[in-house]
Scaffold this motif. Structure first.
Motif, PDB file in Angstrom:
ATOM      1  N   ALA A 298       0.832  -1.210   0.000  1.00 53.53           N
ATOM      2  CA  ALA A 298       0.000   0.000   0.000  1.00 53.53           C
ATOM      3  C   ALA A 298       0.861   1.253   0.000  1.00 53.53           C
ATOM      4  CB  ALA A 298      -0.920  -0.007   1.216  1.00 53.53           C
ATOM      5  N   ILE A 299       1.951   1.246   0.764  1.00 45.02           N
ATOM      6  CA  ILE A 299       2.855   2.399   0.805  1.00 45.02           C
ATOM      7  C   ILE A 299       3.502   2.607  -0.557  1.00 45.02           C
ATOM      8  CG2 ILE A 299       5.038   3.251   1.762  1.00 45.02           C
ATOM      9  CD1 ILE A 299       4.255   1.901   4.404  1.00 45.02           C
ATOM     10  N   PHE A 300       3.935   1.527  -1.182  1.00 46.10           N
ATOM     11  CA  PHE A 300       4.584   1.601  -2.492  1.00 46.10           C
ATOM     12  C   PHE A 300       3.632   2.187  -3.546  1.00 46.10           C
ATOM     13  CE2 PHE A 300       5.383  -0.502  -6.623  1.00 46.10           C
ATOM     14  CZ  PHE A 300       6.645   0.011  -6.900  1.00 46.10           C
ATOM     15  N   ILE A 301       2.402   1.674  -3.575  1.00 46.43           N
ATOM     16  CA  ILE A 301       1.415   2.166  -4.539  1.00 46.43           C
ATOM     17  C   ILE A 301       1.042   3.619  -4.238  1.00 46.43           C
ATOM     18  CG2 ILE A 301      -0.950   1.882  -5.384  1.00 46.43           C
ATOM     19  CD1 ILE A 301      -0.635  -1.111  -4.963  1.00 46.43           C
TER      20      ILE A 301
ATOM     21  N   TYR B 223       4.361  11.779   5.365  1.00 43.60           N
ATOM     22  CA  TYR B 223       3.422  10.993   6.181  1.00 43.60           C
ATOM     23  C   TYR B 223       2.269  10.417   5.380  1.00 43.60           C
ATOM     24  CZ  TYR B 223       0.319  15.135   6.275  1.00 43.60           C
ATOM     25  OH  TYR B 223      -0.491  16.196   5.927  1.00 43.60           O
ATOM     26  N   VAL B 224       2.074  10.888   4.161  1.00 42.11           N
ATOM     27  CA  VAL B 224       0.893  10.478   3.393  1.00 42.11           C
ATOM     28  C   VAL B 224       0.916   9.003   2.965  1.00 42.11           C
ATOM     29  CG1 VAL B 224      -0.393  10.861   1.252  1.00 42.11           C
ATOM     30  CG2 VAL B 224       0.330  12.811   2.647  1.00 42.11           C
ATOM     31  N   PRO B 225       2.000   8.496   2.319  1.00 42.10           N
ATOM     32  CA  PRO B 225       1.992   7.073   1.927  1.00 42.10           C
ATOM     33  C   PRO B 225       1.793   6.103   3.094  1.00 42.10           C
ATOM     34  CG  PRO B 225       3.658   8.252   0.688  1.00 42.10           C
ATOM     35  CD  PRO B 225       3.167   9.209   1.737  1.00 42.10           C
ATOM     36  N   PRO B 226       2.542   6.237   4.207  1.00 40.59           N
ATOM     37  CA  PRO B 226       2.245   5.329   5.330  1.00 40.59           C
ATOM     38  C   PRO B 226       0.860   5.562   5.911  1.00 40.59           C
ATOM     39  CG  PRO B 226       3.879   6.976   5.973  1.00 40.59           C
ATOM     40  CD  PRO B 226       3.726   7.068   4.498  1.00 40.59           C
ATOM     41  N   GLY B 227       0.334   6.791   5.757  1.00 41.03           N
ATOM     42  CA  GLY B 227      -1.024   7.072   6.198  1.00 41.03           C
ATOM     43  C   GLY B 227      -2.042   6.244   5.426  1.00 41.03           C
ATOM     44  N   HIS B 228      -1.812   6.077   4.123  1.00 42.10           N
ATOM     45  CA  HIS B 228      -2.679   5.222   3.310  1.00 42.10           C
ATOM     46  C   HIS B 228      -2.670   3.788   3.840  1.00 42.10           C
ATOM     47  CE1 HIS B 228      -4.070   7.687  -0.063  1.00 42.10           C
ATOM     48  NE2 HIS B 228      -2.896   8.302  -0.041  1.00 42.10           N
ATOM     49  N   ALA B 229      -1.476   3.299   4.162  1.00 38.91           N
ATOM     50  CA  ALA B 229      -1.349   1.929   4.674  1.00 38.91           C
ATOM     51  C   ALA B 229      -2.065   1.782   6.011  1.00 38.91           C
ATOM     52  CB  ALA B 229       0.127   1.564   4.823  1.00 38.91           C
ATOM     53  N   LEU B 230      -1.981   2.801   6.847  1.00 33.75           N
ATOM     54  CA  LEU B 230      -2.620   2.765   8.159  1.00 33.75           C
ATOM     55  C   LEU B 230      -4.139   2.732   8.024  1.00 33.75           C
ATOM     56  CD1 LEU B 230      -1.537   2.758  11.057  1.00 33.75           C
ATOM     57  CD2 LEU B 230      -1.910   5.223  11.131  1.00 33.75           C
ATOM     58  N   VAL B 231      -4.663   3.542   7.117  1.00 33.15           N
ATOM     59  CA  VAL B 231      -6.112   3.542   6.861  1.00 33.15           C
ATOM     60  C   VAL B 231      -6.543   2.189   6.316  1.00 33.15           C
ATOM     61  CG1 VAL B 231      -7.918   4.488   5.376  1.00 33.15           C
ATOM     62  CG2 VAL B 231      -6.321   6.029   6.526  1.00 33.15           C
ATOM     63  N   TYR B 232      -5.786   1.678   5.370  1.00 35.73           N
ATOM     64  CA  TYR B 232      -6.104   0.395   4.737  1.00 35.73           C
ATOM     65  C   TYR B 232      -6.182  -0.732   5.762  1.00 35.73           C
ATOM     66  CZ  TYR B 232      -5.455  -3.828   1.909  1.00 35.73           C
ATOM     67  OH  TYR B 232      -5.585  -5.074   1.356  1.00 35.73           O
ATOM     68  N   ILE B 233      -5.163  -0.848   6.609  1.00 39.69           N
ATOM     69  CA  ILE B 233      -5.105  -1.974   7.543  1.00 39.69           C
ATOM     70  C   ILE B 233      -6.136  -1.819   8.661  1.00 39.69           C
ATOM     71  CG2 ILE B 233      -3.438  -1.218   9.305  1.00 39.69           C
ATOM     72  CD1 ILE B 233      -3.324  -4.505   7.274  1.00 39.69           C
ATOM     73  N   SER B 234      -6.434  -0.596   9.055  1.00 40.50           N
ATOM     74  CA  SER B 234      -7.443  -0.371  10.100  1.00 40.50           C
ATOM     75  C   SER B 234      -8.830  -0.775   9.609  1.00 40.50           C
ATOM     76  CB  SER B 234      -7.453   1.103  10.529  1.00 40.50           C
ATOM     77  OG  SER B 234      -6.219   1.482  11.082  1.00 40.50           O
ATOM     78  N   VAL B 235      -9.158  -0.373   8.393  1.00 41.44           N
ATOM     79  CA  VAL B 235     -10.453  -0.730   7.809  1.00 41.44           C
ATOM     80  C   VAL B 235     -10.534  -2.234   7.576  1.00 41.44           C
ATOM     81  CG1 VAL B 235     -11.935  -0.466   5.772  1.00 41.44           C
ATOM     82  CG2 VAL B 235     -10.783   1.531   6.746  1.00 41.44           C
TER      83      VAL B 235
ATOM     84  N   ASP C  90      -6.523  -0.025  -2.916  1.00 39.92           N
ATOM     85  CA  ASP C  90      -6.880  -1.320  -2.340  1.00 39.92           C
ATOM     86  C   ASP C  90      -6.786  -2.431  -3.381  1.00 39.92           C
ATOM     87  OD1 ASP C  90      -7.475   0.243  -0.134  1.00 39.92           O
ATOM     88  OD2 ASP C  90      -9.577   0.426  -0.711  1.00 39.92           O
ATOM     89  N   LEU C  91      -7.333  -2.166  -4.559  1.00 36.37           N
ATOM     90  CA  LEU C  91      -7.307  -3.161  -5.625  1.00 36.37           C
ATOM     91  C   LEU C  91      -5.877  -3.441  -6.078  1.00 36.37           C
ATOM     92  CD1 LEU C  91     -10.354  -1.971  -7.761  1.00 36.37           C
ATOM     93  CD2 LEU C  91     -10.234  -3.981  -6.290  1.00 36.37           C
ATOM     94  N   GLY C  92      -5.053  -2.389  -6.118  1.00 35.43           N
ATOM     95  CA  GLY C  92      -3.650  -2.557  -6.491  1.00 35.43           C
ATOM     96  C   GLY C  92      -2.887  -3.394  -5.485  1.00 35.43           C
ATOM     97  N   SER C  93      -3.146  -3.156  -4.208  1.00 29.88           N
ATOM     98  CA  SER C  93      -2.490  -3.927  -3.152  1.00 29.88           C
ATOM     99  C   SER C  93      -2.884  -5.400  -3.237  1.00 29.88           C
ATOM    100  CB  SER C  93      -2.871  -3.363  -1.775  1.00 29.88           C
ATOM    101  OG  SER C  93      -2.448  -2.027  -1.647  1.00 29.88           O
ATOM    102  N   LEU C  94      -4.179  -5.641  -3.468  1.00 32.43           N
ATOM    103  CA  LEU C  94      -4.664  -7.014  -3.559  1.00 32.43           C
ATOM    104  C   LEU C  94      -4.093  -7.712  -4.792  1.00 32.43           C
ATOM    105  CD1 LEU C  94      -6.494  -9.198  -2.408  1.00 32.43           C
ATOM    106  CD2 LEU C  94      -8.381  -8.241  -3.753  1.00 32.43           C
ATOM    107  N   TRP C  95      -4.028  -7.010  -5.908  1.00 25.16           N
ATOM    108  CA  TRP C  95      -3.507  -7.604  -7.145  1.00 25.16           C
ATOM    109  C   TRP C  95      -2.050  -8.004  -6.990  1.00 25.16           C
ATOM    110  CZ3 TRP C  95       0.367  -6.367 -10.686  1.00 25.16           C
ATOM    111  CH2 TRP C  95       0.340  -7.093 -11.888  1.00 25.16           C
ATOM    112  N   LEU C  96      -1.232  -7.118  -6.386  1.00 21.89           N
ATOM    113  CA  LEU C  96       0.175  -7.438  -6.190  1.00 21.89           C
ATOM    114  C   LEU C  96       0.344  -8.617  -5.238  1.00 21.89           C
ATOM    115  CD1 LEU C  96       1.870  -3.918  -5.988  1.00 21.89           C
ATOM    116  CD2 LEU C  96       2.057  -5.607  -7.813  1.00 21.89           C
ATOM    117  N   TYR C  97      -0.502  -8.675  -4.220  1.00 22.93           N
ATOM    118  CA  TYR C  97      -0.432  -9.798  -3.276  1.00 22.93           C
ATOM    119  C   TYR C  97      -0.761 -11.113  -3.994  1.00 22.93           C
ATOM    120  CZ  TYR C  97      -1.143 -12.710   0.826  1.00 22.93           C
ATOM    121  OH  TYR C  97      -1.049 -13.718   1.750  1.00 22.93           O
ATOM    122  N   LYS C  98      -1.766 -11.077  -4.866  1.00 24.83           N
ATOM    123  CA  LYS C  98      -2.137 -12.284  -5.616  1.00 24.83           C
ATOM    124  C   LYS C  98      -0.991 -12.732  -6.515  1.00 24.83           C
ATOM    125  CE  LYS C  98      -7.132 -11.421  -5.931  1.00 24.83           C
ATOM    126  NZ  LYS C  98      -8.244 -11.120  -6.877  1.00 24.83           N
TER     127      LYS C  98
END
Length: 256
Positions: free
Chosen positions: A72-75, A100-112, A223-231
């Motif tokens: 998520a941070i990378f994307i 702080y913005v990229p890690p902020g995205h990751a924090l929002v993603y994982i919390s949700v 979110d979709l990008g993170s899931l696609w890379l994980y797959k």
């Protein structure tokens, strides 16, 4: 008590979204126009706070969640520089992309994600989805009527339409919408960033508010990008999980 195994929906909500919302209120204030009047290093305070909190969360989550946070941070790094600096869809206070913005995205993603996966939340999933959907529609409608936010309303309708046929992802994305709405209201109120008066400042026939109500539609790309890379990195495990899910559905169908 584990958040995912908690039997209390209030506990699960407080430990995931509650702590996240509290941190957004305090963390973004450190980069606000108001705090900048106190110190010119305001954004660095926000950066340090975000790095510390993200590191704590990163240590506590599962191995799979760690990989999703890194993705998520990378994307987010790529997306933020493209959308803000190159395309000018929105502008940060100092004209940059704060660290702080990229890690902020990751924090929002994982919390949700953890909120939507908690067993106590899943138990009331259908009711929560109905309440969230009604709230989201009313929220966007108020912005449309009061703020002439045509752009935000259009994105909200598109979001609800897409989620209509995605039952497995629906709770996650409805929660993401509300979380992003809160995040955007806090950030724009603090003047950490702002949005133009029309869609991206380019499409004049789509008036927009600061912030547009349905902007979480673009968070879905993260979110979709993170899931696609994980797959792609775990094709075998993902294929096995899909087969197990298919078998479970077939057993339920036979039993009914």
């Amino acid at each position: 008590m584990s958040l995912l195994a908690s039997k209390s929906p209030l506990y699960a909500t407080g430990k995931s979204l509650g702590l996240l919302f509290l941190f957004l209120l305090t963390g973004l204030f450190l980069d606000s126009f108001y705090f900048y009047e106190v110190t010119k290093y305001a954004q660095w305070y926000a950066n340090i706070a975000m790095f510390i909190v993200t590191a704590i969360v990163f240590i506590k989550v599962s191995k799979r969640s760690k990989e999703q946070m890194i993705t998520a941070i990378f994307i987010a790094i790529i997306g933020e520089h493209l959308f803000s600096l190159v395309l000018g869809m929105y502008t940060y206070r100092l004209g940059n992309v704060p660290h702080y913005v990229p890690p902020g995205h990751a924090l929002v993603y994982i919390s949700v994600l953890y909120f939507s996966k908690a067993s106590s939340i899943i138990k009331f999933r259908s009711k929560i989805e109905v309440v969230f959907s009604i709230f989201i529609f009313i929220y966007a409608l108020v912005f449309l009527i009061v703020k002439n936010d045509v752009f935000g309303f259009a994105m909200t309708i598109a979001t609800l339409f897409i989620l209509k046929n995605k039952p497995r992802e629906r709770l996650f994305y409805l929660t993401m919408y509300i979380t992003v709405a809160f995040l955007e209201i806090v950030g724009t109120t603090y003047k950490c960033w702002w949005w133009p008066s029309t869609a991206w400042g380019v499409i004049d026939f789509l008036p927009s508010h600061n912030p547009p109500s349905g902007i979480s539609l673009f968070y879905f790309l993260l979110d979709l990008g993170s899931l696609w890379l994980y797959k792609q990195r775990h094709k075998l495990a993902w294929s096995r999980m899909k087969n197990i899910r298919k078998i479970r559905i077939q057993k339920q169908f036979v039993s009914n």
